[in-house]
Design a protein around this motif. Structure first.
Motif, PDB file in Angstrom:
ATOM      1  N   GLU A  46      24.528  15.886  -2.732  1.00 18.82           N
ATOM      2  CA  GLU A  46      23.456  16.231  -1.787  1.00 18.82           C
ATOM      3  C   GLU A  46      23.749  15.672  -0.400  1.00 18.82           C
ATOM      4  N   LEU A  47      24.280  14.443  -0.369  1.00 17.76           N
ATOM      5  CA  LEU A  47      24.633  13.826   0.913  1.00 17.76           C
ATOM      6  C   LEU A  47      25.694  14.658   1.628  1.00 17.76           C
ATOM      7  N   PHE A  48      26.720  15.051   0.922  1.00 14.47           N
ATOM      8  CA  PHE A  48      27.813  15.831   1.500  1.00 14.47           C
ATOM      9  C   PHE A  48      27.290  17.147   2.069  1.00 14.47           C
ATOM     10  N   ALA A  49      26.418  17.818   1.320  1.00 16.09           N
ATOM     11  CA  ALA A  49      25.873  19.106   1.772  1.00 16.09           C
ATOM     12  C   ALA A  49      25.077  18.941   3.062  1.00 16.09           C
ATOM     13  N   LYS A  50      24.240  17.912   3.130  1.00  8.92           N
ATOM     14  CA  LYS A  50      23.408  17.707   4.316  1.00  8.92           C
ATOM     15  C   LYS A  50      24.240  17.248   5.519  1.00  8.92           C
ATOM     16  N   VAL A  51      25.237  16.413   5.278  1.00  5.37           N
ATOM     17  CA  VAL A  51      26.140  16.003   6.361  1.00  5.37           C
ATOM     18  C   VAL A  51      26.834  17.233   6.937  1.00  5.37           C
ATOM     19  N   ASN A  52      27.288  18.128   6.064  1.00 12.39           N
ATOM     20  CA  ASN A  52      27.972  19.336   6.528  1.00 12.39           C
ATOM     21  C   ASN A  52      27.046  20.233   7.348  1.00 12.39           C
ATOM     22  N   GLN A  53      25.792  20.339   6.926  1.00 16.69           N
ATOM     23  CA  GLN A  53      24.843  21.176   7.657  1.00 16.69           C
ATOM     24  C   GLN A  53      24.624  20.646   9.074  1.00 16.69           C
ATOM     25  N   VAL A  54      24.427  19.329   9.190  1.00 16.79           N
ATOM     26  CA  VAL A  54      24.196  18.735  10.515  1.00 16.79           C
ATOM     27  C   VAL A  54      25.467  18.810  11.356  1.00 16.79           C
ATOM     28  N   ALA A  55      26.626  18.534  10.745  1.00 17.84           N
ATOM     29  CA  ALA A  55      27.888  18.601  11.482  1.00 17.84           C
ATOM     30  C   ALA A  55      28.139  20.022  11.995  1.00 17.84           C
ATOM     31  N   PHE A  56      27.824  21.013  11.177  1.00 17.18           N
ATOM     32  CA  PHE A  56      28.003  22.413  11.593  1.00 17.18           C
ATOM     33  C   PHE A  56      27.128  22.704  12.817  1.00 17.18           C
ATOM     34  N   TYR A  57      25.873  22.240  12.765  1.00 16.24           N
ATOM     35  CA  TYR A  57      24.972  22.470  13.898  1.00 16.24           C
ATOM     36  C   TYR A  57      25.508  21.773  15.156  1.00 16.24           C
ATOM     37  N   LEU A  58      25.971  20.539  15.006  1.00 14.26           N
ATOM     38  CA  LEU A  58      26.496  19.802  16.158  1.00 14.26           C
ATOM     39  C   LEU A  58      27.687  20.516  16.786  1.00 14.26           C
ATOM     40  N   LYS A  59      28.562  21.059  15.960  1.00 13.53           N
ATOM     41  CA  LYS A  59      29.715  21.773  16.501  1.00 13.53           C
ATOM     42  C   LYS A  59      29.284  23.040  17.238  1.00 13.53           C
ATOM     43  N   GLU A  60      28.178  23.641  16.789  1.00 11.85           N
ATOM     44  CA  GLU A  60      27.685  24.843  17.465  1.00 11.85           C
ATOM     45  C   GLU A  60      27.121  24.537  18.852  1.00 11.85           C
ATOM     46  N   LEU A  61      26.873  23.263  19.140  1.00 12.88           N
ATOM     47  CA  LEU A  61      26.448  22.895  20.498  1.00 12.88           C
ATOM     48  C   LEU A  61      27.576  23.111  21.485  1.00 12.88           C
ATOM     49  N   ASP A  62      28.797  23.166  20.947  1.00  8.82           N
ATOM     50  CA  ASP A  62      29.988  23.464  21.754  1.00  8.82           C
ATOM     51  C   ASP A  62      30.166  22.472  22.905  1.00  8.82           C
ATOM     52  N   LEU A  63      29.948  21.200  22.597  1.00  5.33           N
ATOM     53  CA  LEU A  63      30.196  20.158  23.585  1.00  5.33           C
ATOM     54  C   LEU A  63      31.697  19.881  23.655  1.00  5.33           C
ATOM     55  N   PRO A  64      32.193  19.369  24.767  1.00  2.55           N
ATOM     56  CA  PRO A  64      33.618  19.038  24.864  1.00  2.55           C
ATOM     57  C   PRO A  64      34.019  17.993  23.829  1.00  2.55           C
ATOM     58  N   LYS A  65      35.277  18.013  23.421  1.00  5.12           N
ATOM     59  CA  LYS A  65      35.807  17.006  22.497  1.00  5.12           C
ATOM     60  C   LYS A  65      35.536  15.609  23.059  1.00  5.12           C
TER      61      LYS A  65
ATOM     62  N   ILE B 128      24.805   9.663  11.083  1.00  9.83           N
ATOM     63  CA  ILE B 128      26.015   8.881  11.351  1.00  9.83           C
ATOM     64  C   ILE B 128      27.243   9.590  10.781  1.00  9.83           C
ATOM     65  N   LEU B 129      27.150  10.006   9.515  1.00 10.57           N
ATOM     66  CA  LEU B 129      28.296  10.634   8.852  1.00 10.57           C
ATOM     67  C   LEU B 129      28.575  12.025   9.408  1.00 10.57           C
ATOM     68  N   ALA B 130      27.531  12.707   9.869  1.00  6.37           N
ATOM     69  CA  ALA B 130      27.732  14.033  10.458  1.00  6.37           C
ATOM     70  C   ALA B 130      28.519  13.932  11.763  1.00  6.37           C
ATOM     71  N   ILE B 131      28.149  12.996  12.614  1.00  8.15           N
ATOM     72  CA  ILE B 131      28.888  12.824  13.880  1.00  8.15           C
ATOM     73  C   ILE B 131      30.334  12.438  13.595  1.00  8.15           C
ATOM     74  N   LEU B 132      30.548  11.569  12.593  1.00  9.65           N
ATOM     75  CA  LEU B 132      31.898  11.147  12.240  1.00  9.65           C
ATOM     76  C   LEU B 132      32.690  12.254  11.542  1.00  9.65           C
ATOM     77  N   SER B 133      32.026  13.373  11.245  1.00  7.29           N
ATOM     78  CA  SER B 133      32.706  14.543  10.679  1.00  7.29           C
ATOM     79  C   SER B 133      33.045  15.569  11.756  1.00  7.29           C
ATOM     80  N   THR B 134      32.878  15.194  13.010  1.00  5.27           N
ATOM     81  CA  THR B 134      33.197  16.068  14.148  1.00  5.27           C
ATOM     82  C   THR B 134      34.201  15.355  15.052  1.00  5.27           C
ATOM     83  N   ASP B 135      34.569  15.996  16.149  1.00  8.01           N
ATOM     84  CA  ASP B 135      35.428  15.320  17.131  1.00  8.01           C
ATOM     85  C   ASP B 135      34.593  14.743  18.281  1.00  8.01           C
ATOM     86  N   TYR B 136      33.293  14.489  17.992  1.00  6.95           N
ATOM     87  CA  TYR B 136      32.428  13.787  18.941  1.00  6.95           C
ATOM     88  C   TYR B 136      32.482  12.285  18.639  1.00  6.95           C
TER      89      TYR B 136
END
Length: 523
Positions: free
Chosen positions: A34-53, A71-79
């Motif tokens: 469940e944690l992995f699924a929710k982290v992925n959902q938030v990370a996907f949304y964050l990447k859709e913000l299309d902020l610079p690396k 915390i884990l969602a941000i650490l799953s992106t290049d932010y």
């Protein structure tokens, strides 16, 4: 995908322990799947913000399972994650936002008002759905269900942590993904953590010591039991009900647990499952150790010493804690520590000098602070008179810690003072910590004590001692006791009683000496 990043730990945990409980908080819990699924959902949304690396994203909220997901969602992106403790006032949050250029803040309803007071112009995401059309985790969990994949470089920046100290503006320290994984690995090793462990999440997640509890949990596929420390009774219930086995604390937490002498502490038999206690972030007294030993009788107590510029330097083995409680221990794995004098020569046994940290766990540096970096991050050439440097290989970076320490005949290190805290008086250097330690050991009526210097043109600085206690103690009695243990030049020229001492706003383990100095100046 790098093998040296927190994202890899999460993926490994869900692959082998998907149905195991990852986090519990009061009556709520979440499995690794469940944690992995929710982290992925938030990370996907964050990447859709299309902020610079490498864009900075802040988390400004109370402790919750959603906070760990963020915390884990941000650490799953290049932010880059910027934790903002809720203890900060709006102007302090605004300072950090401007200093590192935060473009997005994840928060909860309680902190929204503070963010509105700042008039933050970036993107705001709330855990709960609000009335102002703001994106929320509740909506993200409902609508974002696409697969998420990422590729993270271990040497990329992962986190910037800020610590408001006793003076001046704070500087953020930049931590890489590799730093985070290394810190989880080494702590799991020397604490002998296991997958059946339940690690207490009592510490706040604004600094590396607190964040490390999340990462150690993932590394060992253990369980993290979140807790918000308010009252000792609630804390003890947390340890008992959540069956905590590993208890990371700060000295201020230990003091809070046992500060009420009339308090009824549960029987030690109820805490038999606690096998490990760790303490970092301040000085541990002999009383703190004894209180923990009496209550958590089966637990090994690890006293640890870390740096702003590197995750950790030393720990004191539990077998030595009651033998040499004043020691900060020996170097942790992959770290070499040297003590040098002002001439760059290695100090003799029991000679005080600056501790130099070489080897693992050194962070990337301070954010936009070239002067601070030049002061702390040095070429290994600084050790040229201590170790043999061959092949002109001097590109290695070490940390000049600013910690003044000494080493005994058996190789155990002892903290004396921070460089900036040393008092210069009558041609001598005096460590406030040394005087404060004598007070703590020998004058039991004193609750808290702060020693510092103020300018005196005749002797450079005069030594001031301010203390709190249930009632005032005569200055003559205090001076008489101090003279038994300290050289004459170390004796305070003034002793001042206060019912309570001011604390640093965001670190209740530290007395605000700057405020005490300001009070004296106003008199």
């Amino acid at each position: 995908m790098s093998i040296n990043c927190i994202r890899t730990l999460l993926e490994n945990a869900v692959e082998t322990h998907s149905d195991k409980t990852a986090i519990v908080y009061n009556d709520k819990s979440i499995t690794y799947k469940e944690l992995f699924a929710k982290v992925n959902q938030v990370a996907f949304y964050l990447k859709e913000l299309d902020l610079p690396k490498d864009s900075r994203i802040g988390i400004y909220s109370s402790k919750s399972i959603e906070q760990v997901i963020a915390i884990l969602a941000i650490l799953s992106t290049d932010y880059i994650l910027v934790p903002l403790t809720k203890l900060l006032k709006p102007e302090q949050v605004e300072y950090i936002i401007n200093d590192c250029g935060i473009q997005c803040i994840i928060t909860d309803k309680q902190q929204l008002e503070s963010i509105e007071e700042i008039n933050f112009s970036g993107k705001v995401i709330s855990y709960q759905t609000t009335d102002n059309n703001m994106a929320s985790f509740e909506e993200i969990f409902k609508y974002y269900n696409k697969p998420y994949h990422c590729n993270i470089n271990s040497y990329s920046s992962a986190v910037i942590t800020y610590s408001f100290g006793m003076s001046g503006r704070p500087k953020g320290i930049v931590i890489s993904h590799r730093n985070l994984i290394d810190s989880a690995r080494v702590v799991s090793q020397y604490l002998a953590l296991e997958q059946d462990d339940v690690i207490s999440g009592t510490l706040i997640f604004n600094l590396d010591y607190g964040l490390n509890q999340i990462f150690c949990t993932l590394y060992k596929k253990a369980t993290l039991a979140l807790h918000l420390f308010i009252l000792p009774d609630d804390f003890f219930n947390h340890v008992i009900n959540d069956k905590v086995t590993v208890l990371p604390l700060m000295p201020v937490n230990i003091s809070q647990m046992f500060e009420d002498s009339g308090q009824r502490i549960p029987s030690a038999a109820l805490f038999s499952h606690v096998k490990t206690i760790t303490s970092s972030g301040g000085n541990v007294t002999e009383k703190m150790i004894n209180d923990c030993k009496n209550t958590f009788s089966e637990a090994k107590f690890y006293s640890m010493h870390g740096l702003t510029e590197a995750f950790r330097s030393t720990y004191l083995d539990p077998s030595q804690v009651q033998i040499r409680p004043d020691s900060i221990g020996k170097p942790i794995a992959d770290v070499e520590l040297y003590i040098i004098n002002e001439d760059g020569k290695e100090c003799a046994v029991r000679e005080v000098g600056e501790m130099i940290h070489r080897g693992g766990y050194i962070y990337k540096g301070f954010w936009n602070a070239p002067n601070q970096n030049a002061l702390r991050f040095k070429s290994i050439d600084i050790l040229k008179d201590v170790i043999k440097l061959e092949g002109q290989l001097t590109d290695e970076i070490v940390v000049a810690t600013g910690d003044y320490v000494y080493k005994d005949e058996e190789g155990y290190f002892y903290f004396v003072s921070r460089h900036d805290d040393m008092i210069k008086t009558r041609g001598f250097r005096v460590s406030p910590y040394e005087v404060e330690s004598v007070v703590a050991k020998n004058i039991s009526q004193i609750d808290q004590c702060a020693v510092f210097g103020i300018d005196n043109e005749l002797i450079e600085e005069e030594i001031i001692m301010v203390y709190s206690a249930a009632s005032e103690i005569s200055e003559e009695e205090i001076i008489f006791e101090l003279k038994k243990h300290l050289a004459s030049y170390m004796i305070p020229s003034r002793v001042i009683y206060k019912k309570s001492l001011p604390l640093v706003q965001t670190d209740k383990n530290k007395i605000d000496k700057d405020e005490l100095k300001a009070e004296l100046a106003r008199v």
